[in-house]
Design an enzyme around this catalytic site. Structure first.
Site, PDB file in Angstrom:
ATOM      1  N   HIS A 509       0.854  -1.199   0.000  1.00 25.57           N
ATOM      2  CA  HIS A 509       0.000   0.000   0.000  1.00 25.57           C
ATOM      3  C   HIS A 509       0.886   1.244   0.000  1.00 25.57           C
ATOM      4  O   HIS A 509       1.059   1.904   1.014  1.00 25.57           O
ATOM      5  CB  HIS A 509      -0.942  -0.010   1.204  1.00 25.57           C
ATOM      6  CG  HIS A 509      -2.021  -1.033   1.108  1.00 25.57           C
ATOM      7  ND1 HIS A 509      -1.953  -2.249   1.765  1.00 25.57           N
ATOM      8  CD2 HIS A 509      -3.191  -1.033   0.419  1.00 25.57           C
ATOM      9  CE1 HIS A 509      -3.042  -2.945   1.506  1.00 25.57           C
ATOM     10  NE2 HIS A 509      -3.807  -2.239   0.675  1.00 25.57           N
ATOM     11  N   GLN A 708      -3.444 -17.811  -3.873  1.00 23.54           N
ATOM     12  CA  GLN A 708      -3.625 -16.854  -4.963  1.00 23.54           C
ATOM     13  C   GLN A 708      -4.670 -17.350  -5.964  1.00 23.54           C
ATOM     14  O   GLN A 708      -5.479 -16.565  -6.465  1.00 23.54           O
ATOM     15  CB  GLN A 708      -2.292 -16.615  -5.673  1.00 23.54           C
ATOM     16  CG  GLN A 708      -1.375 -15.670  -4.930  1.00 23.54           C
ATOM     17  CD  GLN A 708      -2.009 -14.301  -4.759  1.00 23.54           C
ATOM     18  OE1 GLN A 708      -2.296 -13.597  -5.738  1.00 23.54           O
ATOM     19  NE2 GLN A 708      -2.260 -13.912  -3.517  1.00 23.54           N
TER      20      GLN A 708
END
EC number: 3.1.4.-
Length: 777
Positions: A509, A708
């Site tokens: 982030h 994933q």
């Protein structure tokens, strides 16, 4: 409790049986009888009904003519006037005493009203309606005067020979009587309200019938007086409540200042209780030292007609020993009947108010930490001390005062923190201002730089070029979509540099993620122009750039777990609300929307807030559940604002997850950055004693490929497929997502052949030039 005449245990005899009982004045039991005033208040109604039952039955049912007795008739209904709302109790009691005088064939009657504050009984005169009548006072004490003795003991006395009774040296004091019946009028709460003193100048003793009549009437009168007083007090309290609620409502709604409101409230309570002066103190709890400092409001003397609020900024209550100073230190209420005789207060004049204090009623305002304020009434207008009824009404006023002080303190704290926020805001603006060299560099090219050849491809990622180009490329995207019509380039460049500077150096982030998000959103909007108006498009672009501002690298669940300040500020989507708050502040500080109308500015900020909140995956699942059936039924309507909002939510989530839709080399690197952030959070959770989730557990890194694949299947693919349904030209996102999913499958197969990361146990020591982790695990 025992009854006024001897009775057998747990038996109730009729009135006629009681009247015909033989009476022996020598029996001590008759003189030591405990009357109705010793009955518990919760049983009073039952006892009162029993006492007056004989009279009520005679009145209600009547007697046969041959059973009627000659003589005066005692009408119990006359006592109902005690229960009227407005009544002169003293005058009515005097009239009742004269009725008893006639009923009992007495020669006369004296009525004494008890003054508890002065510990005296006051002889009533015939002129009961004159409030300024002369009072004759007798101290309440035992064994001297009959009426004073009865007021002290609260037990009636039947004296067959007054002149020879050596217990009372002064007898009845006012007259030489032969026989006396002295009866206390005691209220259910145990207070003696009055004393009725019946006497005969002839040697004719009172019989049981007369005694029982007087006891019954006194019992009923005591209950009725209590009822009347309580009703009057309740009515006054209700009226005071109504007045104070109105004042508080104006104050809490910011229709009146603290000075005006307090002055009005002090005037109201002063009028209700009949005080000459009222004062209000709010203590300064932040003061360090032995002195007691306070803000004081004072409404002046009753004779002063001015309604101007009066406030002394600060007063020192420690200068002289005053009632307010004593209450501030002890935290207990104070009712001073005569300040001149009270050794605790040495001065006749209060130094803070300039008042000659004769009597005062002072009450503390408390919270869990102690005294926070004081309210004081000084000197009654009738020159009498404050009584018990005044104290009850004052308690109601004090309860409202506690709300005032708390609200006042909150207002003061609000002003303090508003100013503190301004200081912090100025400090933050100073540190958030972009470097002058960066600003000069970006403005050398008029705020934009030329993008690379593959810039308008969904495969492009900033890692392919230089991250120093991000500000210029962001400005290029804004200029390309809005054609320089709505944003000043100088403000746009300043805004962009500031925003990128507000992203922390997290593994995932960070500013690079914000650029990736904005780039994907730019491509979607540029290739599908016309579907959204300017406000919607601008809000989407700005929200994309600002959607993760100041992200700490932890998710919302962790903030709630560790009770982060953001979790105390917002109930849900804590991070997203924080991102919007910072975005709004920077937009306003940098005048990004200066060329737009106020209406457009407000609408853009509302749209930005919604868009950023949609980046919370919890919100995404709600939006997906609503949009899926609409698309399935081919019912999407572009003119429907609700449908458009759902689509904008999907646009935000697609752009947020677009890192998974890049070529596998890029998407794998992004995934590793995400896991590094997750593992950092998992490490902290484990240190706090919690077991982290599998995706955040560094010990389970072997599950990355499978996780994933699951994430792409459950979250990403449904999202990009919904968007492709409306914007078919976004199909490259879906294609890349499927390819990435296949590559993760291949990783699992390779791992099964012992070809997956041979040195799995080694820690990461650095990154290569493109930002990928070194294969050192």
């Amino acid at each position: 409790m025992t009854d006024p005449v001897p009775r057998s245990a747990k038996s109730i005899k009729s009135r006629l049986d009681t009247i015909h009982q033989s009476f022996d004045p020598s029996k001590q039991s008759l003189f030591k009888v405990q009357s109705h005033f010793l009955v518990a208040s919760n049983k009073l109604d039952k006892v009162t009904r029993r006492v007056i039952a004989p009279y009520a039955q005679i009145e209600r049912k009547g007697l046969k003519k041959k059973e009627l007795k000659e003589g005066p008739y005692l009408d119990i209904n006359r006592f109902n006037v005690f229960l009227e709302e407005t009544v002169d109790l003293d005058a009515l009691l005097f009239e009742t005493a004269n009725v008893l005088k006639t009923v009992t064939n007495s020669c006369g009657v004296f009525v004494y009203i008890v003054n508890k504050l002065k510990n005296e009984i006051v002889l009533m005169t015939q002129n009961t309606h004159n409030p300024n009548r002369h009072e004759v006072n007798i101290p309440i004490e035992e064994g001297k005067i009959v009426a004073a003795h009865v007021a002290a003991t609260k037990e009636y006395l039947l004296i067959p020979d007054v002149q020879r009774d050596h217990r009372f040296a002064e007898g009845l004091r006012w007259i030489d009587a032969k026989v006396a019946l002295c009866m206390p009028v005691v209220k259910p709460d145990g207070d003696c309200y009055a004393v009725l003193e019946l006497y005969r100048t002839r040697a004719e003793p009172y019989d049981n019938n007369a005694l029982y009549t007087v006891v019954s009437v006194a019992c009923w009168a005591g209950a009725a007086v209590h009822q009347a007083q309580e009703r009057v007090t309740l009515q006054r309290t209700a009226h005071l409540n109504q007045e104070l609620r109105t004042l508080l409502q104006n104050y809490f709604c910011d229709l009146a200042s603290i000075d005006t409101m307090l002055t009005d409230m002090l005037a109201v309570v002063k009028s209700f209780i009949g005080a000459m002066r009222s004062s209000f103190y709010i203590l300064d709890r932040d003061h360090v030292g032995d002195h007691v400092l306070a803000d004081m409001w004072d409404d002046g003397w009753t004779s002063e007609k001015s309604n101007i609020p009066k406030k002394k900024i600060k007063v020192n209550l420690s200068l002289e020993p005053t009632p307010a100073e004593l209450v501030a230190k002890t935290g207990t209420s104070l009712n001073v009947c005569d300040a001149y005789k009270d050794p605790r207060f040495s001065k006749e004049i209060d130094p803070t108010t300039g008042t000659v204090v004769r009597s005062c009623l002072v009450s503390p305002i408390l919270d869990k930490t102690g005294v926070i304020g004081i309210v004081q009434l000084t000197n009654k207008t009738n020159a009498q001390p404050f009584n018990a009824e005044d104290e009850k009404i004052f308690e109601v006023f004090t309860s409202y005062c506690s709300l005032i002080v708390h609200f006042y303190n909150m207002q003061q704290k609000k002003k303090y923190y508003e100013n503190l926020n301004k200081v912090y805001s100025d400090l933050m603006n100073l540190h958030l201002s972009p470097c002058r060299h960066d600003m000069d560099e970006i403005m050398e090219t008029n705020g934009v730089i030329l993008p690379p050849n593959n810039f308008k491809s969904y495969d492009y990622h900033i890692s392919e070029g230089s991250k120093e180009d991000m500000p210029g490329l962001i400005c290029y995207m804004f200029v390309d979509i809005f054609a320089d019509k709505n944003f000043e380039r100088q403000n746009l460049a300043d805004f962009t540099l500031t925003i990128l500077q507000c992203y922390r150096n997290n593994p995932y982030h960070n500013a690079e993620h914000a650029f990736c998000f904005t780039h994907t959103l730019y491509l979607i909007l540029a290739s599908n122009s016309g579907y959204f108006d300017f406000v919607e498009t601008a809000a989407l672009m700005i929200a994309g750039l600002c959607h993760d501002l100041d992200h700490p690298g932890f998710n919302n669940n962790f903030l709630a777990l560790c009770k982060h300040p953001l979790s105390q500020m917002y109930k849900s989507s804590m991070l997203e609300y924080h991102h919007y708050f910072l975005a709004k502040k920077i937009i306003e500080d940098k005048n990004l929307l200066s060329k737009l109308s106020i209406a457009d500015r407000d609408r853009i900020l509302q749209e930005i807030k919604y868009n950023i909140l949609c980046t919370d995956l919890a919100v995404y699942f709600q939006i997906r559940a609503q949009l899926t059936p609409i698309l399935t039924e081919r019912a999407f309507d572009w003119t429907n604002s609700c449908h458009r909002r759902l689509l904008k939510g999907i646009l935000m989530t697609t752009s947020d997850l677009s890192g998974c839709c890049k070529p596998f080399g890029v998407s794998k690197t992004i995934a590793e950055d995400v896991y590094e952030e997750f593992y950092n959070q998992g490490d902290k959770e484990r240190a706090l004693g919690y077991t982290p989730l599998s995706m955040m557990d560094r010990r389970r890194s072997v599950n990355q490929p499978a996780e994933q694949i699951q994430f792409l299947s459950v979250v990403v693919l449904p999202c990009v497929m919904l968007l492709q349904n409306l914007f078919p030209n976004t199909s490259p996102l879906t294609d890349n997502c499927r390819k990435t999913q296949e590559q993760w499958h291949e990783e699992i197969e390779m791992r099964g052949q012992k070809l997956w990361r041979l040195d799995d146990s080694m820690q990461t020591t650095g990154r290569n030039r493109t930002g990928n982790k070194l294969d050192s695990e």
